[in-house]
Design a protein around this motif. Structure first.
Motif, PDB file in Angstrom:
ATOM      1  N   LEU A  40     -41.975 -31.444 -16.324  1.00  0.00           N
ATOM      2  CA  LEU A  40     -40.641 -30.606 -16.112  1.00  0.00           C
ATOM      3  C   LEU A  40     -40.149 -30.165 -17.368  1.00  0.00           C
ATOM      4  CD1 LEU A  40     -38.166 -30.300 -14.458  1.00  0.00           C
ATOM      5  CD2 LEU A  40     -37.212 -32.487 -15.184  1.00  0.00           C
ATOM      6  N   VAL A  41     -40.149 -30.707 -18.658  1.00  0.00           N
ATOM      7  CA  VAL A  41     -39.922 -30.253 -19.875  1.00  0.00           C
ATOM      8  C   VAL A  41     -40.584 -28.750 -20.038  1.00  0.00           C
ATOM      9  CG1 VAL A  41     -39.966 -30.351 -22.342  1.00  0.00           C
ATOM     10  CG2 VAL A  41     -39.454 -32.347 -21.051  1.00  0.00           C
ATOM     11  N   ALA A  42     -41.711 -28.747 -19.770  1.00  0.00           N
ATOM     12  CA  ALA A  42     -42.701 -27.749 -20.034  1.00  0.00           C
ATOM     13  C   ALA A  42     -41.961 -26.491 -19.042  1.00  0.00           C
ATOM     14  CB  ALA A  42     -43.983 -27.534 -19.732  1.00  0.00           C
ATOM     15  N   LEU A  43     -41.664 -26.819 -17.749  1.00  0.00           N
ATOM     16  CA  LEU A  43     -41.040 -25.816 -16.927  1.00  0.00           C
ATOM     17  C   LEU A  43     -39.830 -25.142 -17.694  1.00  0.00           C
ATOM     18  CD1 LEU A  43     -41.561 -27.377 -13.259  1.00  0.00           C
ATOM     19  CD2 LEU A  43     -42.784 -25.139 -14.507  1.00  0.00           C
ATOM     20  N   ILE A  44     -38.894 -26.241 -18.213  1.00  0.00           N
ATOM     21  CA  ILE A  44     -37.569 -25.848 -18.442  1.00  0.00           C
ATOM     22  C   ILE A  44     -37.878 -24.767 -19.902  1.00  0.00           C
ATOM     23  CG2 ILE A  44     -35.722 -26.587 -20.000  1.00  0.00           C
ATOM     24  CD1 ILE A  44     -36.091 -29.132 -18.217  1.00  0.00           C
TER      25      ILE A  44
ATOM     26  N   TYR B 203     -37.095 -20.705 -19.797  1.00  0.00           N
ATOM     27  CA  TYR B 203     -36.234 -20.217 -20.790  1.00  0.00           C
ATOM     28  C   TYR B 203     -36.422 -18.837 -21.328  1.00  0.00           C
ATOM     29  CZ  TYR B 203     -34.222 -19.286 -25.457  1.00  0.00           C
ATOM     30  OH  TYR B 203     -33.587 -18.869 -26.468  1.00  0.00           O
ATOM     31  N   TYR B 204     -37.945 -18.910 -21.472  1.00  0.00           N
ATOM     32  CA  TYR B 204     -38.564 -17.556 -21.978  1.00  0.00           C
ATOM     33  C   TYR B 204     -38.306 -16.728 -21.108  1.00  0.00           C
ATOM     34  CZ  TYR B 204     -39.776 -19.658 -26.626  1.00  0.00           C
ATOM     35  OH  TYR B 204     -39.634 -19.910 -27.989  1.00  0.00           O
ATOM     36  N   LEU B 205     -38.885 -16.975 -19.713  1.00  0.00           N
ATOM     37  CA  LEU B 205     -39.018 -16.002 -18.620  1.00  0.00           C
ATOM     38  C   LEU B 205     -37.729 -15.339 -18.245  1.00  0.00           C
ATOM     39  CD1 LEU B 205     -41.238 -18.127 -16.241  1.00  0.00           C
ATOM     40  CD2 LEU B 205     -41.987 -15.866 -17.673  1.00  0.00           C
ATOM     41  N   LEU B 206     -36.564 -16.200 -18.347  1.00  0.00           N
ATOM     42  CA  LEU B 206     -35.335 -15.578 -18.106  1.00  0.00           C
ATOM     43  C   LEU B 206     -34.694 -14.520 -19.321  1.00  0.00           C
ATOM     44  CD1 LEU B 206     -33.575 -18.755 -16.096  1.00  0.00           C
ATOM     45  CD2 LEU B 206     -34.378 -16.573 -15.200  1.00  0.00           C
ATOM     46  N   ARG B 207     -35.014 -15.107 -20.433  1.00  0.00           N
ATOM     47  CA  ARG B 207     -34.572 -14.728 -21.460  1.00  0.00           C
ATOM     48  C   ARG B 207     -35.252 -13.331 -22.110  1.00  0.00           C
ATOM     49  NH1 ARG B 207     -31.002 -16.088 -25.799  1.00  0.00           N
ATOM     50  NH2 ARG B 207     -31.493 -15.223 -27.760  1.00  0.00           N
TER      51      ARG B 207
ATOM     52  N   ILE C 227     -43.054 -11.671 -24.502  1.00  0.00           N
ATOM     53  CA  ILE C 227     -43.293 -13.145 -24.344  1.00  0.00           C
ATOM     54  C   ILE C 227     -44.952 -12.978 -24.720  1.00  0.00           C
ATOM     55  CG2 ILE C 227     -43.997 -14.908 -22.966  1.00  0.00           C
ATOM     56  CD1 ILE C 227     -41.405 -14.536 -21.257  1.00  0.00           C
ATOM     57  N   HIS C 228     -45.629 -11.908 -23.913  1.00  0.00           N
ATOM     58  CA  HIS C 228     -46.993 -11.999 -24.397  1.00  0.00           C
ATOM     59  C   HIS C 228     -47.263 -11.326 -25.772  1.00  0.00           C
ATOM     60  CE1 HIS C 228     -51.153 -12.132 -22.724  1.00  0.00           C
ATOM     61  NE2 HIS C 228     -51.440 -11.230 -23.663  1.00  0.00           N
ATOM     62  N   GLN C 229     -46.551 -10.691 -26.199  1.00  0.00           N
ATOM     63  CA  GLN C 229     -46.778 -10.461 -27.862  1.00  0.00           C
ATOM     64  C   GLN C 229     -46.443 -11.517 -28.702  1.00  0.00           C
ATOM     65  OE1 GLN C 229     -44.090  -6.912 -27.733  1.00  0.00           O
ATOM     66  NE2 GLN C 229     -46.150  -5.303 -28.348  1.00  0.00           N
TER      67      GLN C 229
END
Length: 206
Positions: free
Chosen positions: A7-11, A15-19, A25-27
């Protein structure tokens, strides 16, 4: 323990996916590629999510405990089929092909000796398989240390796909959800459904 860590990993991933955009992200991850020790580690560790490897694990577990082995293998089978259907339905470009198209403006650090793929990126099959199998193993044991180890293995197998530029974070994110979903689904079937267990009386408790 295991699901709490997940769950922590998902959060964090959410965060990164939404921000950030997937390219940014890949870079961020790709910036760290180039350390010989880390490159070598992920180059080989990524095979933990390979179909042959996870099936081998399932068979080994099957030899020790029929009930647990069938549970692990069915979790992988369900997740694998779902992942394959999505891959066939969604032709999503992988990072390597994306960066190669814009190679005049974008640079991608690659790990030597890794065969790069260009299509069928969504979702990550390796992440799906790793989370299906290791979530199943974690849920079917009471050993807290083992649960942590299984989580570390699953998360690193998934992360390796981003590190090696075979998948985007979103591919890995969804793959982990699929794998975890089937592991939880079959956990209820094998470990909490008395009716099912009574019918399949050939299974013995661990």
């Amino acid at each position: 323990m295991y699901l709490g860590l997940y769950l922590v990993a998902l959060i964090v991933a959410s965060y990164y996916l939404l921000r950030y955009d997937k390219l940014i992200i890949h870079q961020m991850v790709n910036y760290w590629v180039g350390n010989p020790a880390v490159d070598t580690f992920y180059k080989y560790f990524t095979n933990v999510g390979d179909g042959i490897f996870v099936v081998a694990i399932g068979i080994i577990v099957l030899l020790v405990s029929m009930k647990r082995g069938v549970y692990v293998l069915l979790s992988y089978a369900g997740a694998g089929i779902t992942s394959s259907i999505l891959k066939a339905s969604v032709n999503y470009t992988r990072p390597f092909a994306f960066f190669d198209y814009y190679k005049k403006h974008l640079k991608l650090n690659l790990v030597d000796g890794v065969e790069m793929l260009g299509e069928r990126s969504f979702p990550s099959g390796h992440a799906t398989a790793a989370f299906a199998v290791f979530t199943a193993l974690a849920l079917s044991t009471d050993n807290k240390i083992a649960k942590i180890i299984f989580f570390v293995i699953a998360i690193n197998a998934a992360f390796s796909r981003i590190y090696l530029s075979q998948h985007w974070l979103f591919d890995v994110f969804v793959g982990s959800l699929i794998g975890t979903f089937y592991a939880i689904l079959f956990y209820f079937v094998f470990y909490t459904s008395e009716r099912f267990n009574n019918k399949l009386n050939i299974f013995k408790p661990n």
